[in-house]
Design a protein around this motif. Structure first.
Motif, PDB file in Angstrom:
ATOM      1  N   SER A 141     -66.678  36.371 -95.265  1.00 12.76           N
ATOM      2  CA  SER A 141     -66.973  35.965 -96.632  1.00 12.76           C
ATOM      3  C   SER A 141     -66.633  34.480 -96.755  1.00 12.76           C
ATOM      4  CB  SER A 141     -66.112  36.816 -97.568  1.00 12.76           C
ATOM      5  OG  SER A 141     -66.287  36.430 -98.901  1.00 12.76           O
ATOM      6  N   ASP A 145     -70.771  28.936-101.955  1.00 12.48           N
ATOM      7  CA  ASP A 145     -71.938  29.659-102.465  1.00 12.48           C
ATOM      8  C   ASP A 145     -71.814  31.186-102.368  1.00 12.48           C
ATOM      9  OD1 ASP A 145     -74.452  29.875-103.618  1.00 12.48           O
ATOM     10  OD2 ASP A 145     -75.513  29.810-101.699  1.00 12.48           O
ATOM     11  N   GLY A 146     -70.611  31.697-102.184  1.00 10.00           N
ATOM     12  CA  GLY A 146     -70.476  33.157-102.041  1.00 10.00           C
ATOM     13  C   GLY A 146     -71.260  33.709-100.860  1.00 10.00           C
ATOM     14  N   ALA A 147     -71.481  32.848 -99.860  1.00 12.22           N
ATOM     15  CA  ALA A 147     -72.246  33.296 -98.687  1.00 12.22           C
ATOM     16  C   ALA A 147     -71.457  34.370 -97.945  1.00 12.22           C
ATOM     17  CB  ALA A 147     -72.527  32.117 -97.766  1.00 12.22           C
ATOM     18  N   GLN A 246     -56.165  32.294-101.228  1.00 12.00           N
ATOM     19  CA  GLN A 246     -57.266  33.208-101.544  1.00 12.00           C
ATOM     20  C   GLN A 246     -58.543  32.395-101.683  1.00 12.00           C
ATOM     21  OE1 GLN A 246     -55.898  34.584-105.712  1.00 12.00           O
ATOM     22  NE2 GLN A 246     -58.099  34.552-106.012  1.00 12.00           N
ATOM     23  N   LEU A 247     -59.666  33.038-101.393  1.00  9.31           N
ATOM     24  CA  LEU A 247     -60.943  32.372-101.601  1.00  9.31           C
ATOM     25  C   LEU A 247     -61.152  32.243-103.098  1.00  9.31           C
ATOM     26  CD1 LEU A 247     -63.455  34.079 -99.123  1.00  9.31           C
ATOM     27  CD2 LEU A 247     -62.027  32.059 -98.752  1.00  9.31           C
ATOM     28  N   LEU A 248     -61.571  31.081-103.528  1.00  9.99           N
ATOM     29  CA  LEU A 248     -61.918  30.896-104.935  1.00  9.99           C
ATOM     30  C   LEU A 248     -63.440  30.827-105.029  1.00  9.99           C
ATOM     31  CD1 LEU A 248     -59.125  28.323-105.769  1.00  9.99           C
ATOM     32  CD2 LEU A 248     -59.184  30.731-106.410  1.00  9.99           C
ATOM     33  N   GLU A 249     -63.924  30.796-106.236  1.00  9.24           N
ATOM     34  CA  GLU A 249     -65.383  30.757-106.396  1.00  9.24           C
ATOM     35  C   GLU A 249     -65.913  29.341-106.221  1.00  9.24           C
ATOM     36  OE1 GLU A 249     -66.719  32.244-110.139  1.00  9.24           O
ATOM     37  OE2 GLU A 249     -66.481  34.331-109.526  1.00  9.24           O
ATOM     38  N   LYS A 251     -69.494  28.805-106.862  1.00 12.04           N
ATOM     39  CA  LYS A 251     -70.863  29.215-107.197  1.00 12.04           C
ATOM     40  C   LYS A 251     -71.613  27.954-107.607  1.00 12.04           C
ATOM     41  CE  LYS A 251     -70.566  34.042-108.721  1.00 12.04           C
ATOM     42  NZ  LYS A 251     -71.843  34.487-108.155  1.00 12.04           N
ATOM     43  N   VAL A 253     -74.752  27.097-107.618  1.00  9.77           N
ATOM     44  CA  VAL A 253     -76.094  27.130-108.220  1.00  9.77           C
ATOM     45  C   VAL A 253     -76.084  26.401-109.568  1.00  9.77           C
ATOM     46  CG1 VAL A 253     -77.870  28.636-109.189  1.00  9.77           C
ATOM     47  CG2 VAL A 253     -76.750  29.260-107.055  1.00  9.77           C
TER      48      VAL A 253
END
Lengths: 270, 338
Positions: A141, A145-147, A246-249, A251, A253
């Motif tokens: 993860s 881009d939440g790829a 932790q992974l943050l967002e 996004k 787009v």
């Protein structure tokens, strides 16, 4: 004689490359990674590179931002390069296209539009990613881009269709996770310097634990339409050891709407 | 697993066209799963298996399409559960009403239905216990009234969207902009398609990969506190823990632009995942947001084990529709000015 010279050069190249990789290899032999419940090397964690490969896989000097108002904040940091042997072996026509890509990179780089990054680029973008390991699938993860990729450990067969992040089949070779990636479309780049590929791209990645908080990452890149031979990149992946990591967002787009749709906005009536 | 996408993003469809068989597989998976779910309800003593790491095992690909609406329709007021016969009649009528393969209604209606059944995966039955709403609390099966302030906010937002529908991207829905989907969660609701998710579990984490629109929820289980209130996320910040065999996930820190049926930045979402049979998870969520809703509300949705995998939904990359909607509006203005 010509061939003999070539052979010597390539042997020398291999020796040089081996020398560069030597510390990592030496560690590989002595280091035994902790195991998961099913007895495999434990790759779980949040990882990130510490290099400038996303700007340019090859060695490069620092340079000014393409966007003048960004000044030093948008400038490109220098990099040693991560390509084994230093040069990407482009076919002549492809070398021309790379130059054109470079000249128009602000317009053409898919990262500028927040498109999915593809493989291997997702690995060395300047964002962390998390490996979530189970016996049957390994999920990777990415913050960018939440790829996401699903690595199938039980031979998923050939890629059913091309996609941005490809079709990943994994297996273990000793302590190394080997991921065979096919089904990649031709829309992604390798970096911001215009390095590119076709939809014939085939990537074989190798993730090897070399110490408690470092994985050695290698990717062999093959694409007969663009390169004269397979070539390889290599770099360490460092584990985020912050207790609250932790992974943050990201996004993005939302962040590219003005760029992509701004020119189509309704203009105020005069 | 499914093939498609938003009304706005035809471009992303191409990827999924290569899977003529997947719908069929999914259909089979679902019908088997619903049988298994009813069986499990009858055997509450079933003990879920554990993962290799020792967590109750939620792993696999799960799917939630159902014809049961979130809120109870007015026609079923006071009737929380249908008889088998009533359910059969409702399903038949409903499927006929929403069927986009119908050709009655004339040319214009036909164009509207061009996004036809091929793309859809809305399920073909109610949830196994034949409830008339996914909402189980309050007992009327309806979302509680919004607070006056929230009602004002929602109405103003709707009016703004209508007034600026084609002025720029902000006039379109978040789904059409490929930012987030009303069903992709959290909480995850049945959508028109792509209602699939993969759950994986590693030490200290449960991770949910949601097909719509390639979102990943990484849920730490180590009891760490939530992010600071300054950090806001479209999908919120999730923390999980186990209560017996049930995974309980608390989510806060939602971005103020995210609104789930009227919620605001104070939304506190609690989700509960309980494996009730080899082929079903009972998924329940409670929406608690005292500045938006006059009381909390809870819905229950079965997640059924599905065949196949979760495919890539490259929503933004294929979003030609947003460009076309705005370009079309500009062209229409130009023509009108002549």
């Amino acid at each position: 004689m010509y061939w003999r010279n070539q052979l010597q050069i390539s042997v020398l190249g291999a020796v040089a490359a081996a020398a560069l990789l030597a510390p990592a290899n030496a560690q590989t032999q002595t280091y035994k990674a902790p195991r998961t419940a099913d007895g495999k090397p434990n790759l779980n964690g949040i990882w990130q590179t510490m290099n400038t490969a996303n700007w340019d896989l090859q060695g490069h000097s620092a340079q000014a931002s393409l966007v003048v108002p960004m000044g030093a904040t948008g400038a490109e940091p220098a990099g040693l390069g991560v390509v084994e042997g230093g040069e990407i072996p482009y076919l002549p026509a492809a070398a021309e296209k790379k130059k054109e890509n470079y000249a128009s990179r602000l317009k053409l780089d898919p990262e500028v539009k927040c498109y999915l990054p593809g493989v291997p680029r997702a690995t060395y973008m300047p964002y962390p990613f998390q490996i979530v390991q189970t016996a049957k699938v390994i999920l990777i993860s990415y913050e960018y881009d939440g790829a996401v990729r699903t690595v199938y450990m039980d031979n998923p067969g050939p890629a059913p269709v091309d996609s941005w992040m490809g079709w990943s089949a994994g297996h273990w070779e000793g302590d190394t996770l080997v991921v065979d990636v096919t089904g990649l479309n031709d829309q992604t780049w390798f970096d911001r310097a215009g390095d590119f590929h076709s939809d014939m791209l085939h990537v074989v990645e190798r993730y090897t634990p070399v110490s408690a908080n470092v994985l050695n990452y290698e990717a062999t890149i093959e694409d007969p339409q663009v390169f004269s031979r397979p070539w390889k990149i290599g770099m360490p992946l460092y584990k985020h050891v912050e207790k609250n990591a932790q992974l943050l967002e990201f996004k993005c787009v939302e962040f590219v709407e003005e760029l992509m749709y701004g020119p189509l906005r309704k203009q105020p009536t005069k | 697993m499914q093939r498609c996408c938003s009304g706005a993003v035809w471009g992303a469809m191409a990827i999924f066209l290569a899977f003529p068989g997947s719908h069929h597989l999914l259909g089979q998976g679902l019908s088997l799963a619903s049988k298994a779910a009813s069986k499990a309800a009858a055997t509450p003593s079933w003990i879920p298996p554990r993962t290799a790491g020792g967590q109750p095992d939620l792993e696999g690909v799960w799917s939630n399409p159902t014809l049961t609406p979130l809120e109870r329709p007015a026609e079923f007021a006071g009737k929380p559960v249908l008889t088998e016969q009533e359910a059969g009649a409702y399903v038949q009528r409903h499927l006929q009403e929403v069927n986009t393969d119908r050709r009655d209604g004339g040319a214009q209606v036909d164009v509207g239905r061009s996004y036809n059944e091929f793309w859809r995966d809305r399920g073909n039955d109610l949830v196994a216990d034949r409830r008339t709403s996914l909402i189980v609390d309050p007992p009327d099966g309806r979302i509680p009234p919004l607070t006056p302030a929230a009602r004002k906010r929602v109405e103003e937002s709707q009016q703004w969207m209508q007034a600026h529908a084609t002025d720029g991207p902000e006039g379109r829905s978040l789904g059409e902009r490929c930012i987030t989907w009303p069903t992709s969660g959290p909480p995850m609701l049945p959508g028109p398609y792509n209602s699939d998710m993969r759950i994986v579990q590693a030490p200290g984490y449960v991770v949910i990969l949601i097909e719509m629109i390639h979102d990943v929820r990484v849920i730490p289980l180590d009891g760490r506190p939530h992010l600071s209130p300054q950090v806001r996320e479209w999908m919120g910040d999730s923390r999980g823990h186990w209560e017996g065999n049930t995974l309980v996930v608390d989510t806060t820190n939602f971005t103020p632009e995210y609104s789930f049926h009227g919620s605001d930045a104070n939304l506190h979402l609690t989700e509960r995942f309980t494996r009730v049979s080899p082929d079903a998870i009972q998924y329940e969520f409670t929406v608690d947001d005292s500045t938006a809703f006059t009381k909390p509300w809870t819905a229950r949705i079965p997640l059924n084990k599905a065949a196949g995998t979760v495919f890539e939904f490259a929503c933004h990359e294929g979003n030609y529709a947003l460009t076309d909607i705005l370009a079309g509006a500009r062209a229409a203005e130009k023509r009108a000015a002549k």
